[in-house]
Design a protein around this motif. Sequence first.
Motif, PDB file in Angstrom:
ATOM      1  N   TRP A   1       0.781  -1.263   0.036  1.00 26.80           N
ATOM      2  CA  TRP A   1       0.074   0.172  -0.017  1.00 26.80           C
ATOM      3  C   TRP A   1       0.706   1.049   0.105  1.00 26.80           C
ATOM      4  O   TRP A   1       0.293   2.112   0.160  1.00 26.80           O
ATOM      5  CB  TRP A   1      -0.870  -0.062   1.238  1.00 26.80           C
ATOM      6  CG  TRP A   1      -2.065  -0.729   1.053  1.00 26.80           C
ATOM      7  CD1 TRP A   1      -2.525  -1.986   0.229  1.00 26.80           C
ATOM      8  CD2 TRP A   1      -3.389  -0.493   1.871  1.00 26.80           C
ATOM      9  NE1 TRP A   1      -3.440  -2.314   0.405  1.00 26.80           N
ATOM     10  CE2 TRP A   1      -4.393  -1.474   1.517  1.00 26.80           C
ATOM     11  CE3 TRP A   1      -3.767   0.192   2.744  1.00 26.80           C
ATOM     12  CZ2 TRP A   1      -5.483  -1.841   2.028  1.00 26.80           C
ATOM     13  CZ3 TRP A   1      -4.972   0.005   3.033  1.00 26.80           C
ATOM     14  CH2 TRP A   1      -6.030  -1.034   2.849  1.00 26.80           C
ATOM     15  N   ASN A   2       2.105   0.962  -0.233  1.00 27.33           N
ATOM     16  CA  ASN A   2       3.034   2.289  -0.276  1.00 27.33           C
ATOM     17  C   ASN A   2       2.638   3.450  -1.129  1.00 27.33           C
ATOM     18  O   ASN A   2       2.589   4.491  -0.642  1.00 27.33           O
ATOM     19  CB  ASN A   2       4.523   1.788  -0.296  1.00 27.33           C
ATOM     20  CG  ASN A   2       5.464   2.908  -0.165  1.00 27.33           C
ATOM     21  OD1 ASN A   2       5.649   3.601  -1.375  1.00 27.33           O
ATOM     22  ND2 ASN A   2       5.987   2.982   0.824  1.00 27.33           N
TER      23      ASN A   2
ATOM     24  N   CYS B   1      -0.472   5.452   0.003  1.00 28.29           N
ATOM     25  CA  CYS B   1      -0.150   6.136   1.157  1.00 28.29           C
ATOM     26  C   CYS B   1       0.609   7.443   0.443  1.00 28.29           C
ATOM     27  O   CYS B   1       0.632   8.501   1.221  1.00 28.29           O
ATOM     28  CB  CYS B   1       0.695   5.454   2.135  1.00 28.29           C
ATOM     29  SG  CYS B   1      -0.272   4.138   3.161  1.00 28.29           S
TER      30      CYS B   1
ATOM     31  N   GLY C   1      -0.656  11.081   0.995  1.00 26.83           N
ATOM     32  CA  GLY C   1       0.283  11.936   1.674  1.00 26.83           C
ATOM     33  C   GLY C   1       0.658  13.390   1.129  1.00 26.83           C
ATOM     34  O   GLY C   1       0.647  14.383   1.804  1.00 26.83           O
TER      35      GLY C   1
ATOM     36  N   LEU D   1      -4.764   0.366   6.967  1.00 30.08           N
ATOM     37  CA  LEU D   1      -4.471   1.743   6.672  1.00 30.08           C
ATOM     38  C   LEU D   1      -3.577   2.523   7.794  1.00 30.08           C
ATOM     39  O   LEU D   1      -2.839   3.004   7.679  1.00 30.08           O
ATOM     40  CB  LEU D   1      -5.711   2.582   6.505  1.00 30.08           C
ATOM     41  CG  LEU D   1      -5.625   3.865   6.184  1.00 30.08           C
ATOM     42  CD1 LEU D   1      -4.641   4.071   4.960  1.00 30.08           C
ATOM     43  CD2 LEU D   1      -6.841   4.655   5.974  1.00 30.08           C
TER      44      LEU D   1
ATOM     45  N   SER E   1      -0.075   0.837   7.560  1.00 32.38           N
ATOM     46  CA  SER E   1       0.632   1.642   6.530  1.00 32.38           C
ATOM     47  C   SER E   1       1.023   2.993   6.453  1.00 32.38           C
ATOM     48  O   SER E   1       2.135   3.541   6.103  1.00 32.38           O
ATOM     49  CB  SER E   1      -0.310   1.590   5.153  1.00 32.38           C
ATOM     50  OG  SER E   1      -0.616   0.060   4.753  1.00 32.38           O
ATOM     51  N   LEU E   2       0.162   3.834   7.234  1.00 32.26           N
ATOM     52  CA  LEU E   2       0.427   5.264   7.595  1.00 32.26           C
ATOM     53  C   LEU E   2       1.692   5.305   8.350  1.00 32.26           C
ATOM     54  O   LEU E   2       2.616   5.937   7.980  1.00 32.26           O
ATOM     55  CB  LEU E   2      -0.722   5.650   7.930  1.00 32.26           C
ATOM     56  CG  LEU E   2      -1.855   6.205   6.861  1.00 32.26           C
ATOM     57  CD1 LEU E   2      -2.933   6.746   7.590  1.00 32.26           C
ATOM     58  CD2 LEU E   2      -1.425   7.075   6.011  1.00 32.26           C
TER      59      LEU E   2
ATOM     60  N   LYS F   1       4.768   4.104   6.677  1.00 40.09           N
ATOM     61  CA  LYS F   1       5.147   5.180   5.515  1.00 40.09           C
ATOM     62  C   LYS F   1       5.908   6.398   6.027  1.00 40.09           C
ATOM     63  O   LYS F   1       6.853   7.118   5.723  1.00 40.09           O
ATOM     64  CB  LYS F   1       4.048   5.291   4.652  1.00 40.09           C
ATOM     65  CG  LYS F   1       4.344   6.495   3.599  1.00 40.09           C
ATOM     66  CD  LYS F   1       5.419   6.138   2.452  1.00 40.09           C
ATOM     67  CE  LYS F   1       5.667   6.942   1.282  1.00 40.09           C
ATOM     68  NZ  LYS F   1       6.752   6.341   0.448  1.00 40.09           N
TER      69      LYS F   1
ATOM     70  N   ALA G   1       2.158  10.745  11.045  1.00 42.54           N
ATOM     71  CA  ALA G   1       1.140   9.904  10.682  1.00 42.54           C
ATOM     72  C   ALA G   1      -0.055  10.305  11.642  1.00 42.54           C
ATOM     73  O   ALA G   1      -1.178  10.063  11.476  1.00 42.54           O
ATOM     74  CB  ALA G   1       1.129   8.455  10.839  1.00 42.54           C
TER      75      ALA G   1
ATOM     76  N   TYR H   1      -3.749  11.644  11.123  1.00 42.03           N
ATOM     77  CA  TYR H   1      -4.745  10.820  10.341  1.00 42.03           C
ATOM     78  C   TYR H   1      -5.645  10.218  11.510  1.00 42.03           C
ATOM     79  O   TYR H   1      -6.531   9.579  11.044  1.00 42.03           O
ATOM     80  CB  TYR H   1      -4.095   9.816   9.487  1.00 42.03           C
ATOM     81  CG  TYR H   1      -3.335  10.352   8.093  1.00 42.03           C
ATOM     82  CD1 TYR H   1      -3.957  10.657   7.083  1.00 42.03           C
ATOM     83  CD2 TYR H   1      -1.971  10.750   8.401  1.00 42.03           C
ATOM     84  CE1 TYR H   1      -3.537  11.455   5.892  1.00 42.03           C
ATOM     85  CE2 TYR H   1      -1.295  11.426   7.359  1.00 42.03           C
ATOM     86  CZ  TYR H   1      -2.024  11.584   6.033  1.00 42.03           C
ATOM     87  OH  TYR H   1      -1.568  12.067   4.958  1.00 42.03           O
TER      88      TYR H   1
END
Length: 270
Positions: A70-71, A74, A78, A103, A106-107, A110, A116, A119
């Motif tokens: 999922w990079n 993100c 982002g 999610l 992943s955030l 990343k 992060a 979010y």
Amino acid sequence: MRISTVSANFNFKSNDRHLHKNSKGEVLIRESGSYCPAEFDKLVYSNYTNFFRPDLNSGHVSKYYTDGTWNGFCQTIGEHFKDAPKVNVYDFACSDGSEAYSLILSLLDKFGEEEAKKYFPILAYDIDDEMIKVAKSGEIPVCDDDIRRFHYNIQNLNQTDFYKITFQQDSPSSKAFVANEKLRNKVHFQQEDILNALDSIESSNSLILCRNFFPYLSKVQMWEIIGKLRFKLDSTSLVVIGNFDKFTTSAPFASCGFEEVCPLVYRKRC
């Protein structure tokens, strides 16, 4: 209304639970692969889900050169929200919480915890109270494919800081994802219909995940949801659908003033 239930078996996927109705309005809840009497011919919805569902990574591979993660997704969000001090994240039809936790992880992976944090917390909704109970517990059955996707997607986080994978031979599922309190605090789960929950979303700097359920809805319901998104959101917000939804929703989103800014991601035209 009578509710019939076929025993759950979570050995194959994170969740693959289906709700059917017959002509009398009676309900049958069953797992994928289990017997469904012919009279229960209307599929109302499915709770099918996985961790790191691959439709999001595949849509962003060509732009960000990611492979199986999922990079890229993100990276997309982002860049869009880089100047927003706070991002309001909503996950509708969240099922057992697999996508919300995917999610969040992943955030964090990343951007790191400090970047992060804008979010969180994610607000996640599902109409099925049984799924919300599983999501709130933070203990979600997983299969081998789920576990492989964890290895592909989580590269920088220390796993023990947020979750663990357990192996229990005497459990209905031999493997489970278990979120710790630190991770569970980054999402709030609530039983709610999407049409009601949309009334309370923020107009600006919102990330709306409404993925892989539109084909289960009537055309009236679909247009009502997308119409609400049209009137609630401004151009600073993003709406994310699933590959399952794409051919059903492309025309309604365009008619309601949205443009697809990258695969599966829509923004209201300025």
